[in-house]
Design a protein around this motif. Structure first.
Motif, mmCIF file in Angstrom:
data_model
loop_
_atom_site.group_PDB
_atom_site.id
_atom_site.type_symbol
_atom_site.label_atom_id
_atom_site.label_comp_id
_atom_site.label_asym_id
_atom_site.label_seq_id
_atom_site.Cartn_x
_atom_site.Cartn_y
_atom_site.Cartn_z
ATOM 1 N N ALA A 196 0.835 -1.199 0.000
ATOM 2 C CA ALA A 196 0.000 0.000 0.000
ATOM 3 C C ALA A 196 0.874 1.255 0.000
ATOM 4 O O ALA A 196 0.651 2.182 -0.775
ATOM 5 N N ILE A 197 1.902 1.266 0.868
ATOM 6 C CA ILE A 197 2.758 2.448 0.967
ATOM 7 C C ILE A 197 3.532 2.658 -0.327
ATOM 8 O O ILE A 197 3.638 3.768 -0.842
ATOM 9 N N VAL A 198 4.047 1.558 -0.885
ATOM 10 C CA VAL A 198 4.872 1.681 -2.080
ATOM 11 C C VAL A 198 4.040 2.118 -3.286
ATOM 12 O O VAL A 198 4.480 2.955 -4.080
ATOM 13 N N THR A 199 2.824 1.579 -3.418
ATOM 14 C CA THR A 199 2.024 1.975 -4.579
ATOM 15 C C THR A 199 1.616 3.441 -4.476
ATOM 16 O O THR A 199 1.613 4.159 -5.476
ATOM 17 N N ILE A 200 1.304 3.885 -3.272
ATOM 18 C CA ILE A 200 0.930 5.292 -3.112
ATOM 19 C C ILE A 200 2.148 6.175 -3.436
ATOM 20 O O ILE A 200 2.027 7.208 -4.094
ATOM 21 N N ALA A 201 3.333 5.710 -3.015
ATOM 22 C CA ALA A 201 4.553 6.467 -3.308
ATOM 23 C C ALA A 201 4.820 6.490 -4.810
ATOM 24 O O ALA A 201 5.165 7.536 -5.376
ATOM 25 N N ALA A 202 4.629 5.353 -5.469
ATOM 26 C CA ALA A 202 4.885 5.292 -6.906
ATOM 27 C C ALA A 202 3.949 6.229 -7.662
ATOM 28 O O ALA A 202 4.353 6.896 -8.617
ATOM 29 N N ALA A 203 2.700 6.291 -7.209
ATOM 30 C CA ALA A 203 1.739 7.171 -7.873
ATOM 31 C C ALA A 203 2.165 8.629 -7.722
ATOM 32 O O ALA A 203 2.074 9.426 -8.661
ATOM 33 N N GLU A 204 2.669 8.968 -6.531
ATOM 34 C CA GLU A 204 3.125 10.346 -6.315
ATOM 35 C C GLU A 204 4.366 10.642 -7.144
ATOM 36 O O GLU A 204 4.508 11.729 -7.693
ATOM 37 N N ILE A 205 5.280 9.659 -7.233
ATOM 38 C CA ILE A 205 6.479 9.865 -8.051
ATOM 39 C C ILE A 205 6.064 10.174 -9.487
ATOM 40 O O ILE A 205 6.557 11.115 -10.114
ATOM 41 N N GLN B 281 1.530 16.247 2.933
ATOM 42 C CA GLN B 281 2.654 16.270 2.001
ATOM 43 C C GLN B 281 3.888 15.583 2.563
ATOM 44 O O GLN B 281 4.690 15.034 1.808
ATOM 45 N N ILE B 282 4.064 15.630 3.894
ATOM 46 C CA ILE B 282 5.245 14.944 4.417
ATOM 47 C C ILE B 282 4.912 13.527 4.911
ATOM 48 O O ILE B 282 5.803 12.792 5.308
ATOM 49 N N LEU B 283 3.627 13.132 4.822
ATOM 50 C CA LEU B 283 3.255 11.796 5.308
ATOM 51 C C LEU B 283 4.056 10.694 4.619
ATOM 52 O O LEU B 283 4.553 9.770 5.265
ATOM 53 N N LEU B 284 4.195 10.819 3.305
ATOM 54 C CA LEU B 284 4.916 9.760 2.590
ATOM 55 C C LEU B 284 6.384 9.743 2.986
ATOM 56 O O LEU B 284 7.007 8.693 3.044
ATOM 57 N N LEU B 285 6.941 10.937 3.295
ATOM 58 C CA LEU B 285 8.322 10.960 3.785
ATOM 59 C C LEU B 285 8.410 10.243 5.126
ATOM 60 O O LEU B 285 9.379 9.530 5.407
ATOM 61 N N LEU B 286 7.377 10.438 5.956
ATOM 62 C CA LEU B 286 7.376 9.772 7.264
ATOM 63 C C LEU B 286 7.307 8.253 7.088
ATOM 64 O O LEU B 286 8.006 7.503 7.757
ATOM 65 N N PHE B 287 6.445 7.818 6.169
ATOM 66 C CA PHE B 287 6.372 6.382 5.913
ATOM 67 C C PHE B 287 7.690 5.882 5.352
ATOM 68 O O PHE B 287 8.165 4.796 5.704
ATOM 69 N N ALA B 288 8.273 6.674 4.454
ATOM 70 C CA ALA B 288 9.566 6.282 3.905
ATOM 71 C C ALA B 288 10.562 6.101 5.044
ATOM 72 O O ALA B 288 11.303 5.113 5.088
ATOM 73 N N ALA B 289 10.560 7.054 5.988
ATOM 74 C CA ALA B 289 11.507 6.985 7.103
ATOM 75 C C ALA B 289 11.270 5.750 7.962
ATOM 76 O O ALA B 289 12.208 5.004 8.261
ATOM 77 N N THR B 290 10.013 5.502 8.333
ATOM 78 C CA THR B 290 9.768 4.361 9.221
ATOM 79 C C THR B 290 10.020 3.045 8.501
ATOM 80 O O THR B 290 10.547 2.106 9.084
ATOM 81 N N THR B 291 9.625 2.969 7.240
ATOM 82 C CA THR B 291 9.831 1.726 6.508
ATOM 83 C C THR B 291 11.302 1.460 6.302
ATOM 84 O O THR B 291 11.789 0.342 6.443
#
Lengths: 284, 327, 439
Positions: free
Chosen positions: B96-105, C369-379
């Motif tokens: 879930a996290i990766v797909t959401i990130a890919a969409a944003e990228i 906007q920084i949520l994904l950065l936070l997830f990136a950090a924790t992951t």
């Protein structure tokens, strides 16, 4: 002691007359802990072999490694002449080495008959490009459905044919999982605690099914806690403790083996193995 | 408050091309999540890839529209491969996290001024639908009855959009009833079990990702053909979340679910928004200003998503037994 | 348990807390409603006639508006240039709801004056959801002179450390919640926004001293964390909702909160602290605010580390993260620990939002906007470990800032998300996480 399965006397890691699976130097570490450390193990063809040992002995981990569900740190194993190290789990299954799981993996929201059909190999309709042309796969589908109905009848699940697997009892799910594994006519069936959580009435029928498998020429390797079960149906017993093979041999012999008694019981060496094994192990 | 106008507006939403576009994306997500169990939170990117692929095919490479549509679908296949090969082995929450990130990228890449020559940057692309309009077989005029009266190009857009929906739904129905679909449903239940039966789970997941992605790409194309422009701002995470709401409303593991869910979603959304807007206009609700009424829309979507997952995870259409969340 | 009692428990178990929750929200936001409109009046001119969609802003140098600065606004089939008036104010009507880019024309700046953030000559104004958006370009000493590459690296690394420390405080919240409950909380970004906007309300609008505003912000944020667990997550755990379902609930909750914040605080970007006292050492020019923020971050992180390793509650928290049922069997009250974790996470995340808002700007989307950065950090650090989250956050901070040495500035967030995906390919369990046993 002489027997007709091993070459020479039974001993941990001994050679077999006709092995179907030969494992060498298989190790698996989790963090600093060595879960499996098997120097040499051969599984005899056409026999029922029981793999026993206390909790945490590494039995399930060894199963996972041999079937490609986990990767070992070192080791090779040869099944029917093919080296299986590094082969992914689905290919292992296609080669005729099919397993079941300790925590039953019936596919809950598929019907019983769909669960069974899924067990068949090489289905033309499972190819995406052919899937929407029904004439290309409907004949094979009918064949496997007939076979599935046969197996369901044998396992007394035919009344549940159209039910969701989720609606079955725990024991029925074990039966379904085993029947499903047989859909592919495997050469080696690996059952992870087939009797756990099954009520006594069903246990008897499960045992009969395992014996039937042997009659049909299938090799069986199964993990079990309860030594009584093991004594009744197995031809050969392998004992694991702390990741290593500590003993193997015919059941009557192994149960008198001092290494087995130590592994299971520690100090309580004078108690009958069959009755206390589970309690003691769980308390550990 | 003009109730007639409100109902006409809401009924119009039922068969609007945008509704069709969202429904297509939801059908694609049903293949991913409902049938295969893939937690794809990047569905907006698949729609965007299709939309940009088609627009760039027409504008940059000068393709005829039909070829550009195929090109957009091919782009979605490539995107599915690029996204799927590394990530489909991950756990559901990581996926879930990766797909959401890919969409944003992908959205950042469309937005960046570095590629603005091709993508149009933040301004996006327009003027790619002239040939599509020229293909319209209907003579000028107004068609329909009651609230459903359309000019010829509106009619054309609706017919193309909804025909695509019907074809996609039939296609998904056919493949899901085949042994191939059975393997997917098995993977949704327990992928290790399916693996132990000799199926190449990874390949099936990848195929499901591609097929659901291509259907979403078609949705993206309908979306931008209707709006006549494609902009990065359309494909933010809100787009994905709306599709999830549509899917869960109708029922994730059903064929009709996304269609009825989508129609109902936009009907209810327009109704509530119009009614709140009307109440603001007549002064019954005095703590909202008119522009804030549009914001309430997403507030409702958020609450709907929560309520659906908590109280009715199988959707209004689904059989409770047929839909569960693993894990 | 029969279905009837289940559904009964559902209704009682959820609706009452939801009612409390909505009531509390109403009180809090009612208070904010009465406070907000009084403020923003002095900053901006009324929009001109025509479309109601307006992008506007103020260009200031040392607190004084600068006239004659040109800003190029581009959007879908739209391009126009605005010029600031004598007070440094500008505004422009735009035709359609869309995302616009505002680029400050560097050659219109007076001699010796540059952007305080020289990389950011383009800012975005998102009018898809709101009618007015403000875009601010703070000016300062001109740093546009050619900077040697080593100095540039030092500058970016310093900025990365700053961002990384901020992210770490918020990421520990995500990580603690994930560790103890298994929830990937997608509503966490809104807790950051909540902290930033609460600080803005008390410090910039109500004009309370900074220290008091900070204490209030942290207290309200902690209470907000408590309320979320009490009214939403605990009842859902009681219903035995699956983790993936919980994750989608958190997504819905995040959307809900985001738009509540938008409706309450409007879409304008708030400048929380106008006080930017420059501090210089070596090639690095920064502000007193940033230095203070970094110091507070380091102290907070150290305090969290001590809390987790030295106190009984901290040790219990780690035990619950490790194995909840085992912890329960040794007499730890798991629900109590989870409640404490939510309060701590709320306080930390509110603090992170405050520090972010004091150094940069904040609006309703800041946290998301920084949520994904936070997830990136924790992951990256391995979900569920606090040390991992800190290390992951620092890495992400450096990547975001250093990437702008080689990538265009508008791709710097994309760079960190790519890093996240790359790390997951190599080590799905994160940099510091342990491999889990299968079977």
């Amino acid at each position: 002691m002489a027997n007709n399965i091993s070459v020479g006397a039974a001993a941990p890691g001994c050679k077999k007359v006709d092995p179907i699976l030969v494992a060498d130097n298989v190790t698996r570490q989790f963090g600093g802990l060595t879960a499996v450390d098997v120097a040499h193990l051969e599984i005899p063809r056409g026999q029922i072999t029981a793999l026993i040992g206390p909790n945490g002995a590494g039995k399930t981990t060894l199963f996972n490694l041999l079937t490609g569900f986990d990767k070992p740190n070192t080791g090779t194993w040869i099944y029917d002449g093919k080296n299986l190290a590094g082969v992914p789990s689905y290919k292992v299954a296609r080669l005729g080495m099919v397993r079941t799981f300790q925590l039953t993996k019936a596919l809950s929201l598929l019907t019983v008959i769909d669960n069974m059909r899924l067990g068949a190999q090489d289905q033309p309709g499972e190819n995406f490009l052919r899937s929407f042309l029904k004439p290309l796969w409907v004949k094979y589908e009918n064949q496997i459905t007939a076979k599935a109905d046969d197996l369901l009848k044998r396992f007394k699940l035919d009344a549940k044919r159209e039910d969701y697997a989720a609606a079955l009892s725990g024991g029925q799910r074990k039966l379904l999982e085993m029947a499903r594994a047989l859909m592919s006519d495997p050469k080696l069936v690996m059952l992870d605690e087939p009797m756990a959580g099954v009520n006594p009435a069903l246990t008897q029928s499960l045992l009969e099914h395992i014996k039937d498998l042997k009659k049909n020429g299938t090799t069986v390797l199964f993990v079990e806690h309860d030594m009584h079960m093991v004594r009744h149906i197995s031809d050969w017993v392998v004992v694991m403790a702390e990741g290593k093979i500590v003993a193997e041999g015919p059941p009557a012999v192994v149960m008198k083996d001092q290494a087995v008694i130590d592994a299971y019981l520690g100090a309580h060496a004078d108690t009958d193995l069959g009755t206390v094994a589970i309690k003691v192990v769980k308390g550990k | 408050m003009d109730w007639l106008a409100i109902f006409n507006l809401a009924l119009g939403e039922l068969i609007s091309p945008l509704t069709a576009a969202y429904i297509l994306c939801a059908i694609g997500l049903a293949v991913h999540f409902g049938f295969t169990g893939l937690m794809n939170f990047g569905q907006a990117a698949f729609a965007a890839v299709g939309a940009y692929g088609m627009a760039i095919g027409i504008l940059t490479f000068g393709m005829p529209t039909a070829v550009a549509i195929l090109f957009g679908m091919a782009c979605a296949v490539i995107f599915a491969l690029v996204l799927g090969i590394p990530t489909l082995r991950l756990r559901a929450d990581y996926l879930a996290i990766v797909t959401i990130a890919a969409a944003e990228i992908f959205r950042y890449l469309m937005l960046t001024s570095g590629f603005a020559g091709v993508t149009g940057g933040s301004a996006g692309l327009s003027a790619f639908n002239e040939e599509f309009r020229a293909l319209n077989p209907f003579p000028d005029g107004e068609y329909g009855f009651g609230p459903f009266v359309f000019r010829e190009e509106e009619l054309w857009m609706r017919i193309v959009g909804w025909l695509t929906v019907v074809l996609a739904a039939l296609f998904v129905m056919f493949v899901m009833r085949s042994p191939w679909g059975r393997v997917l449903r098995g993977i949704r239940e327990d992928e290790d079990a399916v693996r132990s039966l000799g199926k190449n789970v990874f390949a099936y997941k990848l195929q499901a990702l591609i097929i659901g992605g291509v259907i979403a790409a078609l949705g993206g194309m309908i979306f931008v053909l209707n709006l006549s422009n494609v902009q990065p701002a359309s494909w933010g995470t809100n787009f994905t979340f709306m599709i999830w709401t549509v899917l869960l409303l109708g029922g994730a593991a059903t064929i009709l679910g996304p269609i009825v869910g989508g129609m109902l979603f936009f009907l209810l959304l327009t109704l509530t928004q119009s009614i709140i807007g009307g109440l603001v206009d007549v002064g019954v609700i005095n703590f909202l200003s008119p522009p804030q009424v549009g914001q309430v829309r997403f507030l409702i979507i958020g609450l709907a998503l929560m309520a659906l997952v908590i109280f009715r995870p199988q959707g209004i259409f689904g059989n409770k037994k047929e839909m569960q969340f693993n894990g | 348990m029969n279905p009837l009692t289940l559904s009964k428990r559902g209704i009682l178990g959820l609706n009452r807390p939801v009612a409390i929750w909505l009531g509390a929200l109403a009180v809090v936001f009612g208070m904010l409603f009465s406070a907000v409109p009084a403020s923003a009046a002095d900053e901006t001119p009324a929009p001109a006639d025509g479309s109601s969609l307006v992008i506007k802003g103020k260009v200031k140098n040392e607190g004084v508006g600068v006239a004659g600065i040109e800003l190029k606004v581009t959007g879908p089939s739209f391009e126009e240039i605005a010029t600031t008036d004598a007070d440094g104010l500008w505004s422009l009507n735009v035709p359609t709801k869309a995302e616009y880019k505002v680029e400050i024309q560097l050659d219109s700046l007076p001699e010796g004056v540059g952007l305080r953030d020289p990389e950011t000559t383009v800012r975005t104004a998102d009018l898809t959801m709101v009618e007015t958006a403000s875009v601010l370009f703070p000016l300062g000493v001109d740093t546009r002179v050619e900077t040697p590459i080593l100095d540039q690296i030092a500058i970016r690394a310093f900025a990365g450390l700053n961002l990384g420390l901020l992210l770490a405080i918020a990421a520990i919240g995500i990580s603690l919640i994930f560790g103890t409950t298994g929830l990937s909380n997608f509503a966490h970004g809104e807790m950051v926004t909540f902290g930033a906007l609460t600080t803005w309300l008390f410090y910039a609008v109500l004009d309370l001293p900074l220290i008091i505003s900070a204490v209030i912000t942290i207290a309200i944020s902690a209470a907000f964390g408590w309320l979320q667990d009490a009214a939403l997550w605990k009842p859902l755990r009681g219903r035995r909702l699956g983790l993936n379902q919980m994750m989608i609930v958190s997504i819905g909750f995040g959307i809900f909160l985001r738009y509540v914040l938008l409706i309450v605080f409007d879409g304008e970007t708030k400048v929380i602290s106008g006080d930017f006292q420059a501090v210089e050492f070596g090639p690095i020019i920064t502000t007193a605010n940033s230095i203070g923020s970094m110091a507070i971050s380091v102290v907070t992180l150290a305090a969290v580390a001590l809390f987790l390793t030295r106190t009984r509650i901290g040790k219990a928290t780690r035990a619950v993260s490790d194995n909840a049922s085992l912890a329960a069997s040794t007499g730890i009250d798991v629900e109590k620990i989870i409640r404490i974790v939510w309060v701590v996470a709320g306080a930390l995340t509110g603090l992170a939002g405050m520090l972010y808002g004091l150094q940069f700007q904040a609006n309703w989307l800041t946290g998301f906007q920084i949520l994904l950065l936070l997830f990136a950090a924790t992951t990256l650090g391995g979900l569920g470990t606090s040390l991992g989250a800190t290390v992951g956050a620092l890495i992400i901070g450096f990547v975001v800032e250093l990437s702008s040495l080689v990538l265009p500035a508008d791709l710097k967030y994309a760079a960190s998300l790519i890093i996240l995906i790359l790390v997951l390919l190599v080590r799905p369990q994160g940099v510091l996480g342990k491999k889990q046993r299968i079977g």
